[in-house]
Design a protein around this motif. Sequence first.
Motif, PDB file in Angstrom:
ATOM      1  N   GLU A  90       0.844  -1.193   0.000  1.00  0.00           N
ATOM      2  CA  GLU A  90       0.000   0.000   0.000  1.00  0.00           C
ATOM      3  C   GLU A  90       0.879   1.243   0.000  1.00  0.00           C
ATOM      4  N   GLY A  91       0.297   2.370  -0.408  1.00  0.00           N
ATOM      5  CA  GLY A  91       1.036   3.614  -0.319  1.00  0.00           C
ATOM      6  C   GLY A  91       1.053   4.144   1.105  1.00  0.00           C
ATOM      7  N   PRO A  92       2.010   4.999   1.437  1.00  0.00           N
ATOM      8  CA  PRO A  92       2.033   5.608   2.776  1.00  0.00           C
ATOM      9  C   PRO A  92       0.786   6.452   3.013  1.00  0.00           C
ATOM     10  N   THR A  93       0.329   6.448   4.245  1.00  0.00           N
ATOM     11  CA  THR A  93      -0.811   7.287   4.621  1.00  0.00           C
ATOM     12  C   THR A  93      -0.379   8.217   5.741  1.00  0.00           C
ATOM     13  N   PHE A  94      -0.890   9.431   5.677  1.00  0.00           N
ATOM     14  CA  PHE A  94      -0.547  10.453   6.660  1.00  0.00           C
ATOM     15  C   PHE A  94      -1.061  10.054   8.033  1.00  0.00           C
ATOM     16  N   LEU A  95      -0.225  10.282   9.048  1.00  0.00           N
ATOM     17  CA  LEU A  95      -0.594   9.924  10.415  1.00  0.00           C
ATOM     18  C   LEU A  95      -0.759  11.158  11.290  1.00  0.00           C
ATOM     19  N   ILE A  96       0.255  11.971  11.397  1.00  0.00           N
ATOM     20  CA  ILE A  96       0.233  13.112  12.279  1.00  0.00           C
ATOM     21  C   ILE A  96       1.349  14.067  11.870  1.00  0.00           C
ATOM     22  N   SER A  97       1.171  15.352  12.183  1.00  0.00           N
ATOM     23  CA  SER A  97       2.196  16.325  11.817  1.00  0.00           C
ATOM     24  C   SER A  97       2.409  17.301  12.961  1.00  0.00           C
ATOM     25  N   ILE A  98       3.466  18.095  12.840  1.00  0.00           N
ATOM     26  CA  ILE A  98       3.753  19.124  13.834  1.00  0.00           C
ATOM     27  C   ILE A  98       4.501  20.265  13.171  1.00  0.00           C
ATOM     28  N   SER A  99       4.106  21.461  13.533  1.00  0.00           N
ATOM     29  CA  SER A  99       4.817  22.649  13.067  1.00  0.00           C
ATOM     30  C   SER A  99       5.938  22.969  14.043  1.00  0.00           C
ATOM     31  N   SER A 100       6.942  23.673  13.557  1.00  0.00           N
ATOM     32  CA  SER A 100       8.089  23.985  14.414  1.00  0.00           C
ATOM     33  C   SER A 100       7.763  25.000  15.504  1.00  0.00           C
ATOM     34  N   ILE A 101       6.589  25.599  15.440  1.00  0.00           N
ATOM     35  CA  ILE A 101       6.223  26.533  16.507  1.00  0.00           C
ATOM     36  C   ILE A 101       5.665  25.788  17.723  1.00  0.00           C
ATOM     37  N   LYS A 102       5.456  24.485  17.572  1.00  0.00           N
ATOM     38  CA  LYS A 102       4.970  23.667  18.671  1.00  0.00           C
ATOM     39  C   LYS A 102       6.049  22.676  19.094  1.00  0.00           C
ATOM     40  N   ASP A 103       5.865  22.110  20.285  1.00  0.00           N
ATOM     41  CA  ASP A 103       6.773  21.034  20.677  1.00  0.00           C
ATOM     42  C   ASP A 103       6.039  19.709  20.893  1.00  0.00           C
ATOM     43  N   LYS A 104       4.725  19.742  20.738  1.00  0.00           N
ATOM     44  CA  LYS A 104       3.947  18.523  20.944  1.00  0.00           C
ATOM     45  C   LYS A 104       2.646  18.632  20.176  1.00  0.00           C
ATOM     46  N   ASN A 105       2.225  17.508  19.625  1.00  0.00           N
ATOM     47  CA  ASN A 105       0.916  17.437  18.988  1.00  0.00           C
ATOM     48  C   ASN A 105       0.342  16.045  19.213  1.00  0.00           C
ATOM     49  N   GLU A 106      -0.922  16.023  19.653  1.00  0.00           N
ATOM     50  CA  GLU A 106      -1.574  14.747  19.974  1.00  0.00           C
ATOM     51  C   GLU A 106      -2.746  14.479  19.062  1.00  0.00           C
ATOM     52  N   ASP A 107      -2.942  13.210  18.755  1.00  0.00           N
ATOM     53  CA  ASP A 107      -4.123  12.795  18.023  1.00  0.00           C
ATOM     54  C   ASP A 107      -4.452  11.373  18.464  1.00  0.00           C
TER      55      ASP A 107
END
Lengths: 112, 115
Positions: A42-59
């Motif tokens: 299968e092709g890769p699927t997007f999971l989660i991202s983070i911008s450099s202005i943050k230090d943490k992102n939850e999903d």
Amino acid sequence: DQQVKQNSPSLSVQEGRISILNCDYTNSMFDYFLWYKKYPAEGPTFLISISSIKDKNEDGRFTVFLNKSAKHLSLHIVPSQPGDSAVYFCAASLTGFQKLVFGTGTRLLVSP
Amino acid sequence: DVKVTQSSRYLVKRTGEKVFLECVQDMDHENMFWYRQDPGLGLRLIYFSYDVKMKEKGDIPEGYSVSREKKERFSLILESASTNQTSMYLCASSLWTSATNEKLFFGSGTQLSVL
């Protein structure tokens, strides 16, 4: 010249435990980071991202941490499930530039 | 949902053949990409295109060319296939933006074997 590195080719974890996948980058200009998951054939699927202005992102069960000074990001999966078994790629980009630079991938195996 | 469709899941070709890999996306994305995935090397960018008839080389363009005659279609061409081009080829698309970051949407991949 590998700008994005995943130094662990594989990781084995028991179901219910935490999985921690690591990624290092060399270009301090990168300002956006993503994790993709890929199952075989299968092709890769997007999971989660983070911008450099943050230090943490939850999903949900997934959390990405960014340490800009160390040029390091990590993906935490809690609790790990057998269906999480896949190859995980981290990727980095610069805002306004259209392409992603991918790491070499880490194969996660979650055993029941 | 974005759909990126690659015309073949598996291809077997002979050394020296000209090979066409086709990719179509249905979300009116400006950007389209071709990556190849190899064990231990991750995903490496071959070519990308941000508009019709526009193309830019990625990290490993040697031995490849591309064509984008229509917005929805991006073709990868191996002019004379060689065994070191045996790989999983992944097409992706995304919106063009100058101010934010857009994630890529991938097709299912084409596993190419060159004998």
